[in-house]
Motif scaffolding. Structure first.
Motif, PDB file in Angstrom:
ATOM      1  N   TRP A 202      -2.375   7.111   4.770  1.00 37.67           N
ATOM      2  CA  TRP A 202      -3.371   6.511   3.912  1.00 37.67           C
ATOM      3  C   TRP A 202      -4.427   6.488   4.882  1.00 37.67           C
ATOM      4  CZ3 TRP A 202      -5.401   1.727   3.902  1.00 37.67           C
ATOM      5  CH2 TRP A 202      -5.985   1.537   2.791  1.00 37.67           C
TER       6      TRP A 202
ATOM      7  N   ILE B 191       1.025  -1.284  -0.026  1.00 36.05           N
ATOM      8  CA  ILE B 191      -0.002  -0.002  -0.006  1.00 36.05           C
ATOM      9  C   ILE B 191       0.762   1.289  -0.062  1.00 36.05           C
ATOM     10  CG2 ILE B 191      -1.715   1.373   1.504  1.00 36.05           C
ATOM     11  CD1 ILE B 191      -2.770  -1.208   2.241  1.00 36.05           C
ATOM     12  N   GLU B 192       1.841   0.944   0.701  1.00 34.56           N
ATOM     13  CA  GLU B 192       2.733   2.386   1.017  1.00 34.56           C
ATOM     14  C   GLU B 192       3.333   2.607  -0.408  1.00 34.56           C
ATOM     15  OE1 GLU B 192       5.533   2.168   4.128  1.00 34.56           O
ATOM     16  OE2 GLU B 192       3.690   2.490   5.551  1.00 34.56           O
TER      17      GLU B 192
ATOM     18  N   GLN C 131       2.329   7.113  -0.153  1.00 33.82           N
ATOM     19  CA  GLN C 131       2.177   7.749   1.232  1.00 33.82           C
ATOM     20  C   GLN C 131       2.397   6.481   2.276  1.00 33.82           C
ATOM     21  OE1 GLN C 131      -2.008   8.940   1.263  1.00 33.82           O
ATOM     22  NE2 GLN C 131      -1.439  10.647  -0.165  1.00 33.82           N
TER      23      GLN C 131
ATOM     24  N   THR D 180       0.761   3.739  -3.036  1.00 36.36           N
ATOM     25  CA  THR D 180       0.070   5.079  -2.918  1.00 36.36           C
ATOM     26  C   THR D 180       1.181   6.396  -2.692  1.00 36.36           C
ATOM     27  OG1 THR D 180       0.134   4.622  -0.470  1.00 36.36           O
ATOM     28  CG2 THR D 180      -1.933   4.070  -1.821  1.00 36.36           C
TER      29      THR D 180
END
Length: 58
Positions: free
Chosen positions: A54, A43-44, A49, A47
């Motif tokens: 997030w 996810i990091e 972020q 995105t």
């Protein structure tokens, strides 16, 4: 010579999963933690972020 399509004559003796702190639960918890950590990294990366950003906490 035995026929490879025949079923084994004896079933393996497997332990049933138990509740509480035991080897099965600890192994399952450790694997779930590794999957969760990997998902956070993905996810990091995708995105750009951090996790807190997030989630809107920072």
């Amino acid at each position: 010579m035995s026929d490879p399509s025949t079923q084994p004559s004896q079933t393996p003796d497997l332990e049933e999963p138990k509740f509480g702190f035991n080897d099965y639960a600890e192994r399952l918890n450790g694997r779930a933690a590794m999957v969760g950590f990997l998902l956070i990294l993905v996810i990091e990366y995708l995105t750009g972020q951090g996790l807190l950003s997030w989630l809107g906490l920072q």
